[in-house]
Write an enzyme that holds these catalytic residues in place. Structure first.
Site, mmCIF file in Angstrom:
data_model
loop_
_atom_site.group_PDB
_atom_site.id
_atom_site.type_symbol
_atom_site.label_atom_id
_atom_site.label_comp_id
_atom_site.label_asym_id
_atom_site.label_seq_id
_atom_site.Cartn_x
_atom_site.Cartn_y
_atom_site.Cartn_z
ATOM 1 N N LYS A 22 0.844 -1.210 0.000
ATOM 2 C CA LYS A 22 0.000 0.000 0.000
ATOM 3 C C LYS A 22 0.873 1.252 0.000
ATOM 4 C CE LYS A 22 -1.700 1.591 3.979
ATOM 5 N NZ LYS A 22 -1.318 2.984 4.288
ATOM 6 N N ASN A 23 1.895 1.265 0.863
ATOM 7 C CA ASN A 23 2.688 2.484 1.039
ATOM 8 C C ASN A 23 3.698 2.722 -0.073
ATOM 9 O OD1 ASN A 23 1.160 2.968 3.233
ATOM 10 N ND2 ASN A 23 2.696 2.313 4.726
ATOM 11 N N ARG A 91 -4.817 10.507 4.307
ATOM 12 C CA ARG A 91 -3.682 11.418 4.456
ATOM 13 C C ARG A 91 -2.638 11.198 3.377
ATOM 14 N NH1 ARG A 91 -2.226 14.132 8.228
ATOM 15 N NH2 ARG A 91 -0.133 13.852 7.470
ATOM 16 N N CYS A 115 -4.606 12.786 12.501
ATOM 17 C CA CYS A 115 -5.339 11.509 12.547
ATOM 18 C C CYS A 115 -5.147 10.918 13.928
ATOM 19 C CB CYS A 115 -4.905 10.603 11.406
ATOM 20 S SG CYS A 115 -3.482 9.581 11.726
ATOM 21 N N ARG A 120 0.625 14.686 12.975
ATOM 22 C CA ARG A 120 1.130 14.449 11.617
ATOM 23 C C ARG A 120 1.222 15.729 10.782
ATOM 24 N NH1 ARG A 120 -1.082 8.782 9.381
ATOM 25 N NH2 ARG A 120 0.836 8.953 8.174
ATOM 26 N N PRO A 121 2.032 16.710 11.215
ATOM 27 C CA PRO A 121 2.191 17.932 10.419
ATOM 28 C C PRO A 121 2.880 17.639 9.084
ATOM 29 C CG PRO A 121 3.865 17.815 12.133
ATOM 30 C CD PRO A 121 2.939 16.646 12.369
ATOM 31 N N ILE A 122 2.845 18.575 8.144
ATOM 32 C CA ILE A 122 3.547 18.396 6.865
ATOM 33 C C ILE A 122 4.569 19.520 6.659
ATOM 34 C CG2 ILE A 122 1.723 17.048 5.717
ATOM 35 C CD1 ILE A 122 1.079 19.782 4.254
ATOM 36 N N ASP A 306 4.518 0.552 12.015
ATOM 37 C CA ASP A 306 3.305 -0.077 11.481
ATOM 38 C C ASP A 306 3.139 -1.532 11.911
ATOM 39 O OD1 ASP A 306 3.509 1.688 8.272
ATOM 40 O OD2 ASP A 306 2.942 2.345 10.275
ATOM 41 N N ILE A 328 7.820 7.085 16.828
ATOM 42 C CA ILE A 328 7.470 7.782 15.579
ATOM 43 C C ILE A 328 6.185 8.597 15.716
ATOM 44 C CG2 ILE A 328 7.013 7.492 13.104
ATOM 45 C CD1 ILE A 328 9.857 6.713 13.852
ATOM 46 N N ARG A 398 -8.758 -0.666 4.472
ATOM 47 C CA ARG A 398 -7.910 0.379 3.907
ATOM 48 C C ARG A 398 -6.523 -0.145 3.533
ATOM 49 N NH1 ARG A 398 -6.329 4.511 7.460
ATOM 50 N NH2 ARG A 398 -5.099 4.921 5.600
HETATM 51 C C1 EPZ Z 1 4.268 6.866 6.103
HETATM 52 O O1 EPZ Z 1 3.519 7.972 6.617
HETATM 53 C C2 EPZ Z 1 3.292 5.686 6.049
HETATM 54 N N1 EPZ Z 1 2.151 6.039 5.230
HETATM 55 C C3 EPZ Z 1 2.809 5.348 7.457
HETATM 56 O O2 EPZ Z 1 2.016 4.159 7.372
HETATM 57 C C4 EPZ Z 1 4.005 5.036 8.326
HETATM 58 O O3 EPZ Z 1 3.576 4.824 9.637
HETATM 59 C C5 EPZ Z 1 4.980 6.237 8.308
HETATM 60 O O4 EPZ Z 1 5.368 6.537 6.958
HETATM 61 C C6 EPZ Z 1 6.242 5.951 9.097
HETATM 62 O O5 EPZ Z 1 6.867 4.815 8.642
HETATM 63 C C7 EPZ Z 1 2.265 5.952 3.877
HETATM 64 O O6 EPZ Z 1 3.297 5.670 3.311
HETATM 65 C C8 EPZ Z 1 1.033 6.242 3.087
HETATM 66 P P1 EPZ Z 1 6.320 10.293 8.145
HETATM 67 P P2 EPZ Z 1 4.117 9.451 6.582
HETATM 68 O O7 EPZ Z 1 6.188 11.584 7.424
HETATM 69 O O8 EPZ Z 1 5.023 9.608 5.429
HETATM 70 C C9 EPZ Z 1 6.656 13.583 11.594
HETATM 71 C C10 EPZ Z 1 0.174 2.752 7.748
HETATM 72 O O9 EPZ Z 1 -0.254 2.224 8.781
HETATM 73 N N2 EPZ Z 1 6.582 14.576 10.507
HETATM 74 O O10 EPZ Z 1 7.494 9.456 7.852
HETATM 75 O O11 EPZ Z 1 2.963 10.372 6.712
HETATM 76 C C11 EPZ Z 1 5.348 12.786 11.724
HETATM 77 O O12 EPZ Z 1 4.392 13.488 12.465
HETATM 78 C C12 EPZ Z 1 0.633 4.224 7.757
HETATM 79 O O13 EPZ Z 1 0.262 2.172 6.655
HETATM 80 C C13 EPZ Z 1 6.761 15.908 10.807
HETATM 81 O O14 EPZ Z 1 6.965 16.284 11.957
HETATM 82 O O15 EPZ Z 1 4.974 9.454 7.929
HETATM 83 C C14 EPZ Z 1 5.837 11.512 12.379
HETATM 84 O O16 EPZ Z 1 5.933 11.723 13.746
HETATM 85 C C15 EPZ Z 1 0.357 4.910 9.054
HETATM 86 N N3 EPZ Z 1 6.688 16.807 9.787
HETATM 87 C C16 EPZ Z 1 7.218 11.317 11.745
HETATM 88 O O17 EPZ Z 1 7.628 12.593 11.248
HETATM 89 C C17 EPZ Z 1 6.471 16.424 8.479
HETATM 90 O O18 EPZ Z 1 6.409 17.271 7.575
HETATM 91 C C18 EPZ Z 1 7.268 10.308 10.600
HETATM 92 O O19 EPZ Z 1 6.227 10.595 9.707
HETATM 93 C C19 EPZ Z 1 6.297 15.067 8.201
HETATM 94 C C20 EPZ Z 1 6.358 14.147 9.232
#
Ligand code: EPZ
Length: 420
Positions: A22-23, A91, A115, A120-122, A306, A328, A398
């Protein structure tokens, strides 16, 4: 809303085929927006998240044709904005931002919002795009990005919890059509990032170093169509491996990539689970009493967040104390109170859960809260005495294709109760 009714106590036995990741498929679908030419993606799992992404691409003007486990996508022309009503449902769709900006010089995409597992900020996504020269404005819940020409740059993408997976994907997809060279430092190293880079390179991009913390992208003028087979879903594989161990069964995973699951397999071995390679397949069984292990979730190649909830269930069944620390996401223990309903003894101390394991679980009605927590509740139901009803299994649909069908084939006594 559908639910699963599970009669526990039956060890899982047999063979299961692991689907595409999926990811990996979600950002790869978004990457098809980078070219007007047709793309074909194979080994696409049949998931509601994939259907959402297909709707989002169609709302932007792309033609999306599912063909079994393949998708033919053509974004000949792009129009409109990334709609809030669709984006808020998933998301992961934020990863259309980079490709839209690169392809048409501007994009308007809804802010995804938080969520249940965390805020989960961007901010890192936006920081990266800004460093490539994008002008960014947030207005009425929408991100407006604009850049006449993106320009390559050296940028650092590490955040408070380390790298960002989709942030790395977004910046990579913006940089492939930028002028000059981009170097992403503290990039995410997940196998899904490598798979995306392989797809981009198949489209004619010049990405190197994916899988390591430094990724170099040399911008090109345009990209062409491509065909690609998505990697196996390492989290689906981990979920079935843990289910086999939790039910004291014997299951062979076909199509799983052991080299993408080292941290999980290592912890399972440490806990006393037997992992055998049978040709390309992985056989999971138990040859000893389970032992408690401590887990800390980390960015790849550390233990995946995950698989944290699923591993916690295994530890509730294991005599002794184990400590599970989530590094995380700040609120990814939603499953703990539901596991307590099945009789598990778990205390939360800050980012850690202290599991006192060994007491048999007993079935009860429980509520799914997010994708991986729900998978954990299913495993708990399979291992528990009596019946467990897992409600709101739309969370599971999902990210797991026909989980109940696959488990029944392995001998699970479970049925899907469809909401009438
Ligand atoms: C991906 O999410 C996966 N989703 C998530 O899987 C997975 O848990 C996550 O990576 C970590 O491995 C998809 O690929 C669709 P991150 P992503 O940005 O990219 C912080 C599942 O169950 N952060 O690596 O959204 C964030 O809040 C899902 O399949 C910031 O602070 O995760 C988190 O604490 C759930 N600012 C950490 O970094 C940002 O701009 C890692 O998040 C971005 C992230």
């Amino acid at each position: 809303m559908d639910s699963f009714l599970i009669k526990g106590g039956a060890p899982l036995h047999g063979d299961v085929a692991i689907g595409g990741a999926k990811n990996a498929v979600l950002p790869i679908m978004a990457a098809t927006l980078l070219t007007p030419e047709p793309c074909v993606i194979h080994r696409v799992p049949n998931l509601s998240d994939v259907q959402f992404m297909s709707k989002i691409l169609a709302s932007l003007g792309a033609e999306v044709k599912p063909q079994g486990h393949s998708l033919a996508i053509r974004a000949a022309k792009i129009k409109g904005v990334g709609d809030y009503d669709l984006i808020r449902k998933m998301r992961g769709s934020i990863c259309i931002l980079g490709p839209l900006l690169a392809r048409q010089g501007h994009a308007i995409v809804s802010l995804p919002g938080g969520c249940v597992i965390g805020a989960r900020p961007i901010d890192l996504h936006l920081k990266g795009l800004k460093e490539l020269g994008a002008k960014i404005r947030i207005d009425s819940g929408y991100i407006h990005v604009r850049a006449r020409r993106l320009a390559g740059n050296a940028l650092f993408l590490g955040g408070r919890c380390g790298p960002t997976v989709l942030g790395t994907a977004n910046v990579m997809m913006a940089a492939v059509l930028a002028d000059g060279v981009t170097i992403i430092e503290s990039a995410a190293c997940e196998p899904e990032v490598i798979d995306l880079a392989d797809f981009l390179n198949a489209m004619g991009a010049r990405v190197s170093g994916a899988g390591g913390p430094t990724i170099t992208i040399t911008g090109v003028k345009d990209l062409h169509g491509a065909e690609h087979e998505v990697i196996a879903d390492r989290i689906e594989a981990a979920t079935f491996a843990i289910a086999a161990a939790a039910t004291n069964g014997e299951v062979t995973l076909h199509g799983a990539r052991a080299d993408h699951m080292r941290a999980v397999l290592d912890k399972l071995r440490e806990a006393g689970v037997k992992i055998e390679r049978i040709g390309p397949a992985l056989k999971i069984s138990r040859n000893a009493r389970l032992k408690p292990v401590d887990i800390t979730t980390l960015p790849y190649s550390g233990f995946p967040t995950d698989a944290q909830a699923q591993m916690m269930v295994l530890m509730t069944l294991t005599p002794g104390i184990s400590i599970i620390t989530e590094r995380i996401f700040e609120s990814r223990f939603m499953h703990v109170s539901e596991l307590a309903r099945l009789g598990a003894d778990i205390a939360i101390e800050g980012p850690s859960a202290i599991v006192k394991g060994g007491k048999p679980l007993s079935g009860a009605p429980v509520m799914a809260s997010d994708l991986r927590a729900s998978a954990a509740l299913v495993i708990a139901g399979l291992a528990a005495r009596g019946s467990t009803q897992v409600n709101r299994v739309y969370h599971i649909d999902r990210g797991y294709e026909q989980m109940d069908v696959k488990l029944r084939k392995l001998g699970a006594r479970m049925e899907r109760l469809e909401e009438t």
